[in-house]
Design an enzyme around this catalytic site. Sequence first.
Site, PDB file in Angstrom:
ATOM      1  N   LYS A  48      -3.393  -9.765  -6.214  1.00  0.00           N
ATOM      2  CA  LYS A  48      -4.710 -10.185  -5.712  1.00  0.00           C
ATOM      3  C   LYS A  48      -5.828  -9.247  -6.160  1.00  0.00           C
ATOM      4  O   LYS A  48      -5.593  -8.068  -6.431  1.00  0.00           O
ATOM      5  CB  LYS A  48      -4.690 -10.340  -4.198  1.00  0.00           C
ATOM      6  CG  LYS A  48      -4.800  -9.068  -3.417  1.00  0.00           C
ATOM      7  CD  LYS A  48      -5.255  -9.336  -1.977  1.00  0.00           C
ATOM      8  CE  LYS A  48      -5.454  -7.994  -1.284  1.00  0.00           C
ATOM      9  NZ  LYS A  48      -6.325  -7.991  -0.163  1.00  0.00           N
TER      10      LYS A  48
ATOM     11  N   LYS B 286     -10.827  -4.604  -3.866  1.00  0.00           N
ATOM     12  CA  LYS B 286     -11.997  -3.756  -4.131  1.00  0.00           C
ATOM     13  C   LYS B 286     -11.630  -2.299  -4.400  1.00  0.00           C
ATOM     14  O   LYS B 286     -12.403  -1.566  -5.001  1.00  0.00           O
ATOM     15  CB  LYS B 286     -13.019  -3.864  -3.003  1.00  0.00           C
ATOM     16  CG  LYS B 286     -12.525  -3.420  -1.640  1.00  0.00           C
ATOM     17  CD  LYS B 286     -13.657  -3.492  -0.639  1.00  0.00           C
ATOM     18  CE  LYS B 286     -13.373  -4.390   0.542  1.00  0.00           C
ATOM     19  NZ  LYS B 286     -12.121  -4.180   1.249  1.00  0.00           N
TER      20      LYS B 286
ATOM     21  N   LYS C 173       0.830  -1.222   0.000  1.00  0.00           N
ATOM     22  CA  LYS C 173       0.000   0.000   0.000  1.00  0.00           C
ATOM     23  C   LYS C 173       0.857   1.262   0.000  1.00  0.00           C
ATOM     24  O   LYS C 173       0.435   2.293  -0.524  1.00  0.00           O
ATOM     25  CB  LYS C 173      -0.986  -0.024   1.163  1.00  0.00           C
ATOM     26  CG  LYS C 173      -2.074  -1.074   0.944  1.00  0.00           C
ATOM     27  CD  LYS C 173      -3.410  -0.725   1.560  1.00  0.00           C
ATOM     28  CE  LYS C 173      -4.458  -1.695   1.035  1.00  0.00           C
ATOM     29  NZ  LYS C 173      -5.684  -1.707   1.801  1.00  0.00           N
TER      30      LYS C 173
HETATM   31  N1  AQP Z   1      -8.429 -11.445  -3.452  1.00  0.00           N
HETATM   32  C1  AQP Z   1      -8.852 -12.017  -2.340  1.00  0.00           C
HETATM   33  N2  AQP Z   1      -9.050 -13.360  -2.286  1.00  0.00           N
HETATM   34  C2  AQP Z   1      -9.487 -13.950  -1.156  1.00  0.00           C
HETATM   35  N3  AQP Z   1      -9.779 -13.274  -0.026  1.00  0.00           N
HETATM   36  C3  AQP Z   1      -9.612 -11.937  -0.036  1.00  0.00           C
HETATM   37  N4  AQP Z   1      -9.802 -10.980   0.888  1.00  0.00           N
HETATM   38  C4  AQP Z   1      -9.473  -9.770   0.365  1.00  0.00           C
HETATM   39  N5  AQP Z   1      -9.083  -9.915  -0.895  1.00  0.00           N
HETATM   40  C5  AQP Z   1      -9.142 -11.238  -1.177  1.00  0.00           C
HETATM   41  C6  AQP Z   1     -10.321 -11.236   2.230  1.00  0.00           C
HETATM   42  O1  AQP Z   1     -11.476 -10.426   2.399  1.00  0.00           O
HETATM   43  C7  AQP Z   1     -11.574 -10.042   3.770  1.00  0.00           C
HETATM   44  C8  AQP Z   1     -11.838  -8.590   3.878  1.00  0.00           C
HETATM   45  O2  AQP Z   1     -10.730  -7.849   3.386  1.00  0.00           O
HETATM   46  P1  AQP Z   1     -10.565  -6.345   3.817  1.00  0.00           P
HETATM   47  O3  AQP Z   1     -11.646  -5.533   3.289  1.00  0.00           O
HETATM   48  O4  AQP Z   1     -10.413  -6.266   5.285  1.00  0.00           O
HETATM   49  O5  AQP Z   1      -9.188  -5.869   3.276  1.00  0.00           O
HETATM   50  P2  AQP Z   1      -8.256  -6.373   2.161  1.00  0.00           P
HETATM   51  O6  AQP Z   1      -7.745  -7.729   2.495  1.00  0.00           O
HETATM   52  O7  AQP Z   1      -7.230  -5.298   1.980  1.00  0.00           O
HETATM   53  O8  AQP Z   1      -9.238  -6.478   0.914  1.00  0.00           O
HETATM   54  P3  AQP Z   1      -9.224  -5.651  -0.418  1.00  0.00           P
HETATM   55  O9  AQP Z   1     -10.405  -6.048  -1.203  1.00  0.00           O
HETATM   56  O10 AQP Z   1      -7.880  -5.784  -1.078  1.00  0.00           O
HETATM   57  O11 AQP Z   1      -9.432  -4.166   0.106  1.00  0.00           O
HETATM   58  P4  AQP Z   1      -8.611  -2.879  -0.269  1.00  0.00           P
HETATM   59  O12 AQP Z   1      -8.650  -2.785  -1.759  1.00  0.00           O
HETATM   60  O13 AQP Z   1      -9.309  -1.744   0.406  1.00  0.00           O
HETATM   61  O14 AQP Z   1      -7.225  -3.081   0.273  1.00  0.00           O
HETATM   62  C9  AQP Z   1     -10.282 -10.476   4.450  1.00  0.00           C
HETATM   63  O15 AQP Z   1     -10.536 -11.667   5.161  1.00  0.00           O
HETATM   64  C10 AQP Z   1      -9.355 -10.740   3.312  1.00  0.00           C
HETATM   65  O16 AQP Z   1      -8.409 -11.745   3.625  1.00  0.00           O
END
Ligand code: AQP
Length: 333
Positions: A196, A199, A114
């Site tokens: 990965k 969102k 990040k």
């Molecule tokens: N690509 C993924 N595959 C499987 N699991 C995933 N998780 C996130 N991306 C994947 C799981 O979703 C849960 C919630 O995630 P989060 O919102 O707390 O943060 P994150 O992991 O940083 O998810 P994002 O979508 O990548 O958010 P942004 O873009 O804001 O950083 C967690 O259990 C995570 O493991």
Amino acid sequence: MSDKKRIFSGVQPSGIITLGNYLGAIKNWTQLQDEYDCIYCIVDLHTLTVRQDPKELRQRSLSLAAIFLACGLDPAKNIIFLQSHVSAHAELTWILNCYTYFGELSRMTQFKDKSQKHPDNVNVGLFDYPVLMAADILLYQTDLVPVGLDQKQHLEITRDIAIRFNNIYGNVFKVPEVYIPKVGAKIMSLQDPTSKMSKSDENENNYISLLDPPDVIMRKFRRAVTDSETVIRYDEENKPGISNLMNIYSSLTGKSFEEIESEFAGKNYGEFKAAVGETTVEALKPIQEKYYFLMQNKDYLQEILKQGAENASRIANRTLAKVYHKVGLLPRL
Ligand code: AQP
């Protein structure tokens, strides 16, 4: 609460959740809600580590509550609440900061990723993200944390902090275990299957949002990056795109990779992509219908969050009081 084991997990309202968030985390939550005492949190404080539009953030927080319910989380069985509604999360973070080392936080891959994505805003909150996450989990004396693979490292540091604290002050925190699904643990970006699915990705062709309409889902899968071969075979290293699609298809249908390989033997990538698209559309249809219905009744959603915050506060404040006592803070009369 009962003597069932306790689960805690959360999602950031940093965008509309993706198929990755669903398959890696929320889908499993719904399967655990009968067996465990479950606490599911919309971790809005975590999203502030990246700049947010305030109005949109408020809207997305409520929308995420609707998505939780639409995915099948029953508010009568689970505590569903907003992180910022329970002040103990921020308070315990400060204490745990004093038991966490600069060196161990510097090694976190999410921080490194990040920081690269937002070089103009490498703030202290981003660095401290895992400590807030540790506070989230430890406040509830959590047994099990169901997350995607990307969060494994943060779970390890949570355990390290808990063990370190317990070694000094006795058995204050339960040391949680991580629960990572066998398939769907890491869904990759559709255009760049080596990173990965996220969102908050700027390119919306990289992810399937849970609220994407059917034609958009079909189009995004059609455009998904694959390879120059023609055979549908699981090989993460040499065929990351096809392997990612197989992972999605397997998570949604319960079919093994071998079953998928024989189902699509002799078929081309276009046919396989269409099948993955159609399966996704079918899986998301009931979720989307329920979501739009729930969003017409925002008072109901607010009430669930209010109840959830009250129930969560009761548990969290007990742990916080114990921690304050152990470290030597004089209680207020
Ligand atoms: N690509 C993924 N595959 C499987 N699991 C995933 N998780 C996130 N991306 C994947 C799981 O979703 C849960 C919630 O995630 P989060 O919102 O707390 O943060 P994150 O992991 O940083 O998810 P994002 O979508 O990548 O958010 P942004 O873009 O804001 O950083 C967690 O259990 C995570 O493991």
